[in-house]
Structures are given as structure tokens and as C-alpha cells.
Write a protein that holds these residues in place. Sequence first.
Motif, PDB file in Angstrom:
ATOM      1  N   ASP A 107     -11.175 135.642  72.384  1.00 54.22           N
ATOM      2  CA  ASP A 107     -11.524 134.717  71.277  1.00 54.22           C
ATOM      3  C   ASP A 107     -10.426 133.423  71.493  1.00 54.22           C
ATOM      4  N   GLU A 108      -9.622 133.351  72.448  1.00 52.01           N
ATOM      5  CA  GLU A 108      -8.554 132.538  72.426  1.00 52.01           C
ATOM      6  C   GLU A 108      -9.006 130.911  72.915  1.00 52.01           C
ATOM      7  N   VAL A 109      -8.736 129.899  72.049  1.00 53.94           N
ATOM      8  CA  VAL A 109      -8.994 128.686  72.405  1.00 53.94           C
ATOM      9  C   VAL A 109      -8.187 128.071  73.418  1.00 53.94           C
ATOM     10  N   GLN A 110      -8.738 127.572  74.478  1.00 52.91           N
ATOM     11  CA  GLN A 110      -7.819 127.286  75.882  1.00 52.91           C
ATOM     12  C   GLN A 110      -7.725 125.542  75.587  1.00 52.91           C
ATOM     13  N   ASP A 111      -6.571 125.080  76.218  1.00 48.72           N
ATOM     14  CA  ASP A 111      -6.377 123.723  76.443  1.00 48.72           C
ATOM     15  C   ASP A 111      -7.454 122.872  77.281  1.00 48.72           C
ATOM     16  N   ASP A 112      -7.691 121.770  77.017  1.00 45.30           N
ATOM     17  CA  ASP A 112      -8.590 121.071  77.821  1.00 45.30           C
ATOM     18  C   ASP A 112      -7.635 120.353  78.990  1.00 45.30           C
ATOM     19  N   LEU A 113      -8.393 119.815  79.983  1.00 38.76           N
ATOM     20  CA  LEU A 113      -7.528 119.198  81.130  1.00 38.76           C
ATOM     21  C   LEU A 113      -6.663 118.068  80.423  1.00 38.76           C
ATOM     22  N   GLU A 114      -7.413 117.328  79.644  1.00 40.13           N
ATOM     23  CA  GLU A 114      -6.862 116.078  79.181  1.00 40.13           C
ATOM     24  C   GLU A 114      -5.690 116.559  78.332  1.00 40.13           C
ATOM     25  N   ASP A 115      -5.658 117.668  77.570  1.00 35.21           N
ATOM     26  CA  ASP A 115      -4.467 118.176  76.985  1.00 35.21           C
ATOM     27  C   ASP A 115      -3.252 118.466  77.662  1.00 35.21           C
ATOM     28  N   ARG A 116      -3.606 118.993  78.738  1.00 34.77           N
ATOM     29  CA  ARG A 116      -2.401 119.504  79.733  1.00 34.77           C
ATOM     30  C   ARG A 116      -1.943 118.099  80.370  1.00 34.77           C
ATOM     31  N   ILE A 118      -1.634 115.162  78.723  1.00 35.80           N
ATOM     32  CA  ILE A 118      -0.896 114.307  77.758  1.00 35.80           C
ATOM     33  C   ILE A 118       0.250 115.311  77.619  1.00 35.80           C
ATOM     34  N   VAL A 119       0.348 116.507  77.743  1.00 36.78           N
ATOM     35  CA  VAL A 119       1.782 117.257  77.809  1.00 36.78           C
ATOM     36  C   VAL A 119       2.719 116.783  78.912  1.00 36.78           C
ATOM     37  N   ARG A 120       2.060 116.792  80.023  1.00 37.32           N
ATOM     38  CA  ARG A 120       2.601 116.634  81.180  1.00 37.32           C
ATOM     39  C   ARG A 120       3.288 115.136  81.262  1.00 37.32           C
ATOM     40  N   LEU A 121       2.544 114.185  80.641  1.00 42.05           N
ATOM     41  CA  LEU A 121       3.112 113.108  80.592  1.00 42.05           C
ATOM     42  C   LEU A 121       4.078 112.772  79.657  1.00 42.05           C
ATOM     43  N   ALA A 122       3.955 113.632  78.302  1.00 37.24           N
ATOM     44  CA  ALA A 122       4.900 113.328  77.235  1.00 37.24           C
ATOM     45  C   ALA A 122       6.297 114.188  77.832  1.00 37.24           C
ATOM     46  N   GLY A 123       6.160 115.328  78.903  1.00 36.42           N
ATOM     47  CA  GLY A 123       7.326 115.884  79.211  1.00 36.42           C
ATOM     48  C   GLY A 123       7.908 115.167  80.176  1.00 36.42           C
ATOM     49  N   ARG A 124       7.192 113.916  80.973  1.00 34.43           N
ATOM     50  CA  ARG A 124       8.149 113.061  81.660  1.00 34.43           C
ATOM     51  C   ARG A 124       8.210 111.726  80.904  1.00 34.43           C
ATOM     52  N   ASP A 125       8.071 111.778  79.588  1.00 37.34           N
ATOM     53  CA  ASP A 125       8.326 110.692  78.907  1.00 37.34           C
ATOM     54  C   ASP A 125       7.493 109.216  79.388  1.00 37.34           C
ATOM     55  N   GLU A 126       6.294 109.631  79.724  1.00 35.59           N
ATOM     56  CA  GLU A 126       5.618 108.293  80.154  1.00 35.59           C
ATOM     57  C   GLU A 126       4.322 108.068  79.270  1.00 35.59           C
ATOM     58  N   VAL A 127       3.836 106.985  79.665  1.00 38.76           N
ATOM     59  CA  VAL A 127       2.739 106.719  78.813  1.00 38.76           C
ATOM     60  C   VAL A 127       1.426 106.493  79.751  1.00 38.76           C
ATOM     61  N   ALA A 128       0.265 106.741  79.415  1.00 43.82           N
ATOM     62  CA  ALA A 128      -0.928 106.677  80.241  1.00 43.82           C
ATOM     63  C   ALA A 128      -1.114 105.104  80.578  1.00 43.82           C
ATOM     64  N   ALA A 129      -1.712 105.018  81.703  1.00 40.41           N
ATOM     65  CA  ALA A 129      -2.360 103.631  82.096  1.00 40.41           C
ATOM     66  C   ALA A 129      -3.244 103.096  80.740  1.00 40.41           C
ATOM     67  N   ALA A 130      -2.815 101.887  80.053  1.00 41.40           N
ATOM     68  CA  ALA A 130      -3.883 101.467  79.159  1.00 41.40           C
ATOM     69  C   ALA A 130      -4.706 100.564  79.885  1.00 41.40           C
ATOM     70  N   ASP A 131      -5.810 100.751  79.370  1.00 39.92           N
ATOM     71  CA  ASP A 131      -6.870  99.697  79.764  1.00 39.92           C
ATOM     72  C   ASP A 131      -6.782  98.311  78.653  1.00 39.92           C
ATOM     73  N   LEU A 132      -6.372  97.386  79.175  1.00 41.74           N
ATOM     74  CA  LEU A 132      -5.948  96.145  78.176  1.00 41.74           C
ATOM     75  C   LEU A 132      -7.315  95.148  78.442  1.00 41.74           C
ATOM     76  N   GLY A 133      -8.314  95.356  79.288  1.00 37.07           N
ATOM     77  CA  GLY A 133      -9.383  94.546  79.408  1.00 37.07           C
ATOM     78  C   GLY A 133      -9.175  93.082  79.746  1.00 37.07           C
ATOM     79  N   GLY A 134     -10.208  92.587  80.024  1.00 41.49           N
ATOM     80  CA  GLY A 134     -10.148  91.083  80.248  1.00 41.49           C
ATOM     81  C   GLY A 134     -10.112  90.925  82.133  1.00 41.49           C
ATOM     82  N   GLU A 135      -9.974  91.947  82.701  1.00 44.46           N
ATOM     83  CA  GLU A 135      -9.801  91.886  84.213  1.00 44.46           C
ATOM     84  C   GLU A 135     -10.923  91.852  84.814  1.00 44.46           C
ATOM     85  N   GLY A 136     -12.341  91.718  84.196  1.00 43.53           N
ATOM     86  CA  GLY A 136     -13.419  91.397  84.865  1.00 43.53           C
ATOM     87  C   GLY A 136     -14.135  93.050  85.526  1.00 43.53           C
TER      88      GLY A 136
END
Length: 159
Positions: A107-116, A118-136
Motif C-alpha cells: 500500500d505504499e505510494v510510489q514516485d512518478d517518473l516526473e517526480d524523480r 524533478i528531484v534529479r534536477l534539484a540535486g544538480r541545481d538545474e532548471v527544466a527547459a521552459a517553454d517560452l512560446g512564440g517560436e512557431g
Amino acid sequence: MTRGAAGPTLVLVLAVGVLVATGVTLLLERSLTRILLGVILLGNGVNLLILLGGRSGAAPLAGTAPVDAMSDALPQAMVLTAVVITFGLTAFLLAVAYRSWYTSGDDEVQDDLEDRQIVRLAGRDEVAAADLGGEGADDDREQVDPEPARRRLRRDGKT
């Protein structure tokens, strides 16, 4: 609370604090059984807090006591409603925990792949690539190409 008391006693206030603190602590666990117990304790703590907010006194029935000596009926009605809602939520969480135990044996709740990720990016102190829009549409890999669906519709003769 005793009749005619000025307010809630220290024991009841401490009971609310212990119930709410224990409930929140159990809600933060990964086991659905502990989450269920946390919801129950948190619900009971909040119900007791609502009851402590009302005036104590005689039963709130017309003609049994003077109006100023009657207890407040609104917190009692709110707690009665909250008990029913907590019971429904408890039944739902119990069904989810049973289904999880039945399908996976745990009955243990598992992590999602996205959660993992985010944890990996936070551990490396990085930010995910943002979609700024406007590129077509041609330069944006997040855009969906509608052409395969249109070709399939033309092939089936629906357009």
C-alpha cells in the motif's frame, strides 16, 4: 468543558494540538494505511476544535433553558456534517488502499517518473527547459503535428 466555564480547558486544547499534529505527520507518510489514519486523526482534531469554538451550556432546545444559558447549536451542526464528510473520505481512502494492496501487494505510494526527474534536477541545481512560446509550430517540439490524423481521415474518406 464544564457548564458555566469561561472557555475551553487546557487539556482539550492540547488534545486538539496532538490530534492535528499526529494527523498531519501521518498524512506525510507514503503508506496509504498511515495516510488513512492521518485523515481520521486530523478530522477528529478539527471537529474538536470546532466544538471548542462554540458556547457551552444547556441543550439548545426551545423552552428547556433561558436563551443565554443554551449552548451554541451551529458548531454542533458543523461537526455533524464534518463527521459525515470524514466518514465518506475514510471509506474512499480505505477502498483505494485495499485496491492498491490487492493489485500490487503493497500500500505504499510510489514516485512518478516526473517526480524523480524533478528531484534529479534539484540535486544538480538545474532548471527544466521552459517553454517560452512564440517560436512557431515548426520550431516547437511540444506542438502536435495534425497531419497524420488528417491523412488518415482523407484515406478513410471522412473529409
